[in-house]
Scaffold this motif. Structure first.
Motif, short mmCIF file in Angstrom:
data_model
loop_
_atom_site.label_atom_id
_atom_site.label_comp_id
_atom_site.label_asym_id
_atom_site.label_seq_id
_atom_site.Cartn_x
_atom_site.Cartn_y
_atom_site.Cartn_z
N ASP A 173 0.90 -1.13 -0.15
CA ASP A 173 -0.25 0.08 0.12
C ASP A 173 0.91 1.41 -0.01
OD1 ASP A 173 -2.13 1.99 0.22
OD2 ASP A 173 -2.39 1.69 2.28
N GLY A 174 0.53 2.04 -0.77
CA GLY A 174 1.44 3.22 -0.97
C GLY A 174 2.49 3.23 -2.07
N VAL A 175 2.83 1.85 -2.54
CA VAL A 175 3.77 1.75 -3.50
C VAL A 175 3.14 1.23 -4.98
CG1 VAL A 175 5.88 0.48 -4.33
CG2 VAL A 175 5.63 1.34 -1.97
N HIS A 176 2.27 0.15 -4.67
CA HIS A 176 1.79 -0.71 -5.94
C HIS A 176 0.24 -0.22 -6.03
CE1 HIS A 176 5.33 -2.92 -4.62
NE2 HIS A 176 5.50 -2.99 -5.96
N VAL A 177 -0.36 -0.11 -4.68
CA VAL A 177 -1.70 0.28 -4.82
C VAL A 177 -2.04 1.57 -3.63
CG1 VAL A 177 -2.54 -2.10 -5.55
CG2 VAL A 177 -2.24 -1.33 -3.03
N ASP A 178 -3.23 2.11 -3.78
CA ASP A 178 -3.40 2.92 -2.93
C ASP A 178 -4.88 2.78 -2.12
OD1 ASP A 178 -4.11 5.12 -1.35
OD2 ASP A 178 -3.88 6.95 -2.97
N LEU A 179 -5.02 2.35 -0.90
CA LEU A 179 -6.14 1.98 -0.22
C LEU A 179 -6.99 2.93 -0.14
CD1 LEU A 179 -5.06 -0.79 2.23
CD2 LEU A 179 -6.64 -1.11 0.51
N ALA A 180 -6.48 4.20 -0.45
CA ALA A 180 -7.48 5.56 -0.29
C ALA A 180 -8.37 5.48 -1.51
CB ALA A 180 -6.78 6.60 -0.09
N THR A 181 -7.84 4.85 -2.63
CA THR A 181 -8.85 4.98 -3.67
C THR A 181 -9.25 3.76 -4.34
OG1 THR A 181 -6.61 5.22 -4.94
CG2 THR A 181 -7.85 7.23 -4.29
N ALA A 182 -8.45 2.44 -4.14
CA ALA A 182 -8.79 1.49 -4.56
C ALA A 182 -9.49 0.43 -3.45
CB ALA A 182 -7.39 0.42 -5.04
N SER A 183 -10.40 -0.32 -3.98
CA SER A 183 -11.36 -1.29 -3.13
C SER A 183 -10.37 -2.37 -2.73
CB SER A 183 -12.57 -1.78 -3.93
OG SER A 183 -11.87 -2.63 -4.92
N LEU A 184 -10.76 -3.22 -1.63
CA LEU A 184 -9.98 -4.33 -1.26
C LEU A 184 -10.12 -5.38 -2.09
CD1 LEU A 184 -10.73 -4.54 2.83
CD2 LEU A 184 -8.76 -4.15 1.80
N GLU A 185 -11.05 -5.59 -2.80
CA GLU A 185 -11.17 -6.47 -3.90
C GLU A 185 -10.43 -6.35 -5.03
OE1 GLU A 185 -14.52 -8.74 -6.74
OE2 GLU A 185 -15.18 -6.92 -5.34
N GLN A 186 -10.11 -5.05 -5.39
CA GLN A 186 -9.14 -4.60 -6.35
C GLN A 186 -7.80 -5.06 -6.04
OE1 GLN A 186 -10.52 -0.48 -6.96
NE2 GLN A 186 -10.81 -1.18 -9.24
N VAL A 187 -7.29 -4.46 -4.75
CA VAL A 187 -6.06 -4.58 -4.15
C VAL A 187 -5.67 -6.28 -4.05
CG1 VAL A 187 -4.71 -4.60 -1.83
CG2 VAL A 187 -6.20 -2.73 -2.75
N ALA A 188 -6.75 -7.19 -3.59
CA ALA A 188 -6.46 -8.44 -3.43
C ALA A 188 -6.24 -9.00 -4.95
CB ALA A 188 -7.76 -9.08 -2.82
N ARG A 189 -7.14 -8.52 -5.82
CA ARG A 189 -7.02 -9.25 -7.25
C ARG A 189 -5.68 -8.88 -7.87
NH1 ARG A 189 -7.69 -8.17 -12.44
NH2 ARG A 189 -8.90 -9.67 -13.60
N LYS A 190 -5.16 -7.74 -7.60
CA LYS A 190 -3.93 -7.49 -8.21
C LYS A 190 -2.81 -8.00 -7.30
CE LYS A 190 -0.89 -3.54 -9.49
NZ LYS A 190 -0.41 -2.18 -9.29
N ALA A 191 -2.80 -8.36 -6.21
CA ALA A 191 -1.99 -8.98 -5.38
C ALA A 191 -1.51 -10.24 -6.15
CB ALA A 191 -2.30 -9.30 -4.16
N VAL A 192 -2.78 -10.99 -6.68
CA VAL A 192 -2.62 -12.33 -7.23
C VAL A 192 -2.20 -12.19 -8.71
CG1 VAL A 192 -3.93 -14.57 -7.86
CG2 VAL A 192 -4.20 -13.35 -5.63
N THR A 193 -2.98 -11.36 -9.54
CA THR A 193 -2.95 -11.33 -11.01
C THR A 193 -1.68 -10.93 -11.49
OG1 THR A 193 -3.93 -9.06 -11.05
CG2 THR A 193 -5.39 -11.29 -11.49
N ARG A 194 -0.87 -10.04 -10.71
CA ARG A 194 0.34 -9.46 -11.36
C ARG A 194 1.35 -10.82 -11.05
NH1 ARG A 194 4.01 -7.03 -7.19
NH2 ARG A 194 4.24 -5.22 -8.77
N ASN A 195 1.35 -11.62 -10.39
CA ASN A 195 2.08 -12.83 -10.43
C ASN A 195 1.58 -13.73 -11.82
OD1 ASN A 195 3.82 -13.52 -7.65
ND2 ASN A 195 2.03 -12.41 -6.98
#
Length: 316
Positions: free
Chosen positions: A48-70
């Motif tokens: 958070d603060g590097v690859h995503v911003d929890l202030a603007t991205a939803s938790l679902e988007q953050v979780a999804r990106k954590a997996v899909t970038r791999n």
């Protein structure tokens, strides 16, 4: 220390690795031989603060990106994912409800790509959210495609459209959060001798940096035709905001998570909604080190090295 200087230091030790290491550090995935089989592995962090911003991205988007970038790394090797483990450091005030939503979303994303989440670790700390995902994959009767292997005269191709990955479009689509890993397309390309890439990488650091990786791996120069770059709606939106040309965003914004590959012939395959565009040609290396020559829309040419630094890089 710069990220790529540290990586270069790591790669110099590859010669000391045991023979069971089938693919050493330096590609999108590493690989180990186990009992006659090859196991590929990749790991990425999401902060958070590097690859995503929890202030603007939803938790679902953050979780999804954590997996899909791999999973985009898996696509770059034309491999098939088989499972994942995740380690998460949660802020102490994250809360049970949000933590449950985060893990449920990661599990759903992994399952949607036939990559079950099979384990991991949880910690609490006084810092922003940090997620580390490790994905395991197998060749599945398709030989992995490496970053090395390009030959002089090979065409340079990209899937999809590039640039503006951080832009949120009017339909609420934000590419770096909502992209689709190109696993199926990569395996279709690599599984047919008529379309198999000679080298391939996923576009995470930006076209400028990632093409340089292919050039360095093959000791080749590249001619890149800027007018042929497939520009995304995000690139055009970013250009209006920054007053920089859209093609510059396509070269340097990063986090496109498309495939960049070389091939000796045009890969004519049926792709329902994923364009494949030829953007240049690989050439013999004419200097002491590989270089990228840009053919600009106004007819001028310049070397990529002459432009301001483009692309994404972490700093150690």
């Amino acid at each position: 220390m710069r990220e790529f200087d540290l990586l270069a230091h790591v790669y110099r030790s590859n010669v000391d690795l045991p023979a069971d290491v089938a693919i050493p550090p330096g590609d999108d995935m590493g690989a180990i031989r186990l009992g006659g089989q090859t196991l590929l592995v990749t790991v990425d962090q999401l902060a958070d603060g590097v690859h995503v911003d929890l202030a603007t991205a939803s938790l679902e988007q953050v979780a999804r990106k954590a997996v899909t970038r791999n999973l985009s790394d898996v696509a770059a090797m034309a491999a098939r994912p088989v499972g994942a483990v995740v380690a998460v450091s949660l802020p102490r005030d994250f809360g049970d409800t949000r933590a449950t939503e985060l893990f449920d979303s990661m599990r759903r994303t992994a399952a949607a790509f036939d990559c079950p989440l099979v384990g991991g670790d949880i910690a609490m700390w006084d810092h922003p959210l940090l997620i580390s995902v490790t994905v395991f994959a197998e060749p599945g009767e398709v030989e992995p495609v490496l970053r090395s292997g390009a030959q002089p005269g090979d065409g340079i191709y990209v899937t999809g459209r590039l640039g503006g990955s951080n832009e949120t479009l009017p339909d609420h689509y934000t590419h770096h959060l909502d992209f689709m890993p190109r696993i199926t397309l990569a395996r279709e390309l690599a599984g047919d001798a008529a379309t198999r890439p000679s080298s391939m990488i996923d576009l995470s650091d930006g076209l400028a940096r990632d093409l340089k990786h292919l050039c360095d791996a093959g000791n080749l120069d590249a001619d890149l035709t800027i007018a042929d770059l497939p520009l995304s709606d995000g690139a055009h939106q970013a250009a209006r905001r920054t007053n920089e040309p859209a093609w510059q965003h396509a070269l340097g914004d990063g986090e496109d998570y498309e495939l960049l590959f070389t091939a000796p012939r045009s890969p004519r395959i049926e792709t329902a909604d994923v364009p494949i565009t030829r953007i240049g040609t690989m050439r013999p290396c004419a200097g002491a080190t590989p270089a990228i020559l840009l053919h600009l829309p106004d007819g001028a040419t310049c070397k990529l090295a002459d432009l301001p630094s483009l692309g994404w890089e972490h700093h150690a």
